[in-house]
Design an enzyme around this catalytic site. Structure first.
Site, PDB file in Angstrom:
ATOM      1  N   LYS A  54       0.974  -1.226   0.074  1.00  0.00           N
ATOM      2  CA  LYS A  54       0.183  -0.172   0.256  1.00  0.00           C
ATOM      3  C   LYS A  54       0.996   1.286  -0.088  1.00  0.00           C
ATOM      4  O   LYS A  54       0.495   2.222  -0.630  1.00  0.00           O
ATOM      5  CB  LYS A  54      -0.859   0.133   1.182  1.00  0.00           C
ATOM      6  N   GLN A  98      -4.152  -0.879   9.982  1.00  0.00           N
ATOM      7  CA  GLN A  98      -4.120  -2.294   9.591  1.00  0.00           C
ATOM      8  C   GLN A  98      -4.956  -3.272  10.540  1.00  0.00           C
ATOM      9  O   GLN A  98      -4.478  -3.339  11.629  1.00  0.00           O
ATOM     10  CB  GLN A  98      -2.856  -2.836   9.026  1.00  0.00           C
ATOM     11  N   ASP A 121     -10.302   3.988   4.753  1.00  0.00           N
ATOM     12  CA  ASP A 121     -10.703   2.745   5.016  1.00  0.00           C
ATOM     13  C   ASP A 121     -12.283   2.614   4.859  1.00  0.00           C
ATOM     14  O   ASP A 121     -12.965   1.820   4.498  1.00  0.00           O
ATOM     15  CB  ASP A 121     -10.274   1.915   6.240  1.00  0.00           C
TER      16      ASP A 121
HETATM   17  N1  GUN Z   1      -7.185  -5.962   6.860  1.00  0.00           N
HETATM   18  C1  GUN Z   1      -7.931  -6.661   5.807  1.00  0.00           C
HETATM   19  N2  GUN Z   1      -8.224  -5.811   4.773  1.00  0.00           N
HETATM   20  C2  GUN Z   1      -8.093  -4.770   5.277  1.00  0.00           C
HETATM   21  C3  GUN Z   1      -8.443  -3.439   4.917  1.00  0.00           C
HETATM   22  O1  GUN Z   1      -9.069  -3.226   3.864  1.00  0.00           O
HETATM   23  N3  GUN Z   1      -7.949  -2.276   5.723  1.00  0.00           N
HETATM   24  C4  GUN Z   1      -7.346  -2.629   6.808  1.00  0.00           C
HETATM   25  N4  GUN Z   1      -7.247  -1.514   7.485  1.00  0.00           N
HETATM   26  N5  GUN Z   1      -7.241  -3.614   7.072  1.00  0.00           N
HETATM   27  C5  GUN Z   1      -7.597  -4.879   6.539  1.00  0.00           C
END
Ligand code: GUN
Length: 298
Positions: A54, A98, A121
């Site tokens: 990312k 995350q 998110d």
């Molecule tokens: N864990 C699994 N998918 C995601 C996501 O799209 N965003 C975040 N922050 N954590 C995740």
């Protein structure tokens, strides 16, 4: 019939190019650069790799990126301190913590602390509520937004069609249903949400014009569970032991690709389907957050 493959890799590349172009135009006009901060607590290898990608994506489209890696022993108050610092940082427009977080930290408390304008998110309660109320300008979760783009850009607009979602998570299933029910681009669908407690699952999945599967169970959707001509979106990314591979495992989706692709009219592969789209939509959300925080023209 053998299905058309919907390439998330190709569509994500298009979206990254669009985002990079828009970011360049802004930098040349108003000036300034969007900033994305990611926060990872602990050392889960899959999460480490997602977060690294990312940040790399952000830099590739010309954003500023900041990666904060914290030990698994981090307390809830310490993490809240980091989130508050990023909320106040004028160089940061998008904050991603995350998930999952270690057990001593309440995810709900952390997500509620993220400034909703920086919540790229779309997991903060304010944005969950705005999405559910049909606000077209909300920062919506990246995976469901990516799936909408996959469907629309591959010529499978869900409007008026019966979409069956298997999975009811806060990250995919629930926001997916909200977007599909909305009145905007990629919305106006008829939506059924099934999950692990659904009785006679295959009777429901067989009704789908479009089937979206996000359950985290390798290859659970088999050919007898779908009807001919269905469009299949496979959100699962499962590591399955495979001694023939150098790394000892292979990635597989929630759908038995081999058999279902014989019946479907279109299907996403794993890898190379939904995964790259989630990352591309994070860039799109970060740009949108930047535009709205800085008061620029959308
Ligand atoms: N864990 C699994 N998918 C995601 C996501 O799209 N965003 C975040 N922050 N954590 C995740």
């Amino acid at each position: 019939m053998s299905a058309e493959i919907i390439s998330g890799t190709d569509i994500a590349r298009q979206i990254r190019e669009e985002v990079a172009q828009k970011a360049r135009e802004i930098a040349e006009g108003a000036g300034g650069v969007p900033g994305l901060a990611t926060v990872l607590v602990g050392e889960d290898p899959a999460s480490q790799s997602y977060v690294r990608m990312k940040n790399r994506d952000a830099e590739e489209v010309g954003f500023r990126s900041r990666q904060i890696d914290l030990p698994a022993s981090t307390s809830e108050d310490e993490l809240l301190g980091w989130v508050e610092g990023l909320n106040a940082d004028p160089d940061i427009h998008g904050i991603l913590v995350q998930l999952p977080l270690p057990g001593q930290i309440s995810e709900a408390r952390i997500l509620a602390a993220i400034d909703p304008m920086k919540d790229v998110d779309g997991f903060s309660p304010v944005n969950v509520g705005r999405l559910s109320a049909g606000d077209p300008d909300v920062l919506a979760p990246c995976t469901p937004r990516g799936i909408i783009e996959l469907l629309v850009r591959s010529g499978n607009d869900p409007a008026g069609r019966h979409v069956v979602i298997v999975g009811r998570s806060n990250i995919v299933g629930k926001p997916m249903a909200a977007l599909l029910l909305g009145r905007g681009r990629g919305g106006n669908a008829t939506v059924t949400v099934a999950h692990s407690k659904t009785k006679d699952l295959s009777e429901i999945t067989r009704l789908a014009d479009i089937l979206i599967v996000a359950v985290g169970r390798p290859e659970m959707i088999t050919a007898d569970m779908v009807r001919s001509g269905v469009v299949v979106i496979d959100v699962g990314v499962n590591r399955v032991d495979d001694p023939s591979k150098e790394r000892g495992y292979r990635l597989t989706g929630d759908v038995d690709f081999e058999s279902v692709s014989q019946l479907a009219s279109a299907i996403t592969p794993v890898p190379g389907g939904v995964g790259p789209m989630t990352r591309a939509m994070l860039l799109s959300n970060t740009l949108a957050a930047y535009v709205s925080i800085e008061g620029l023209e959308a």
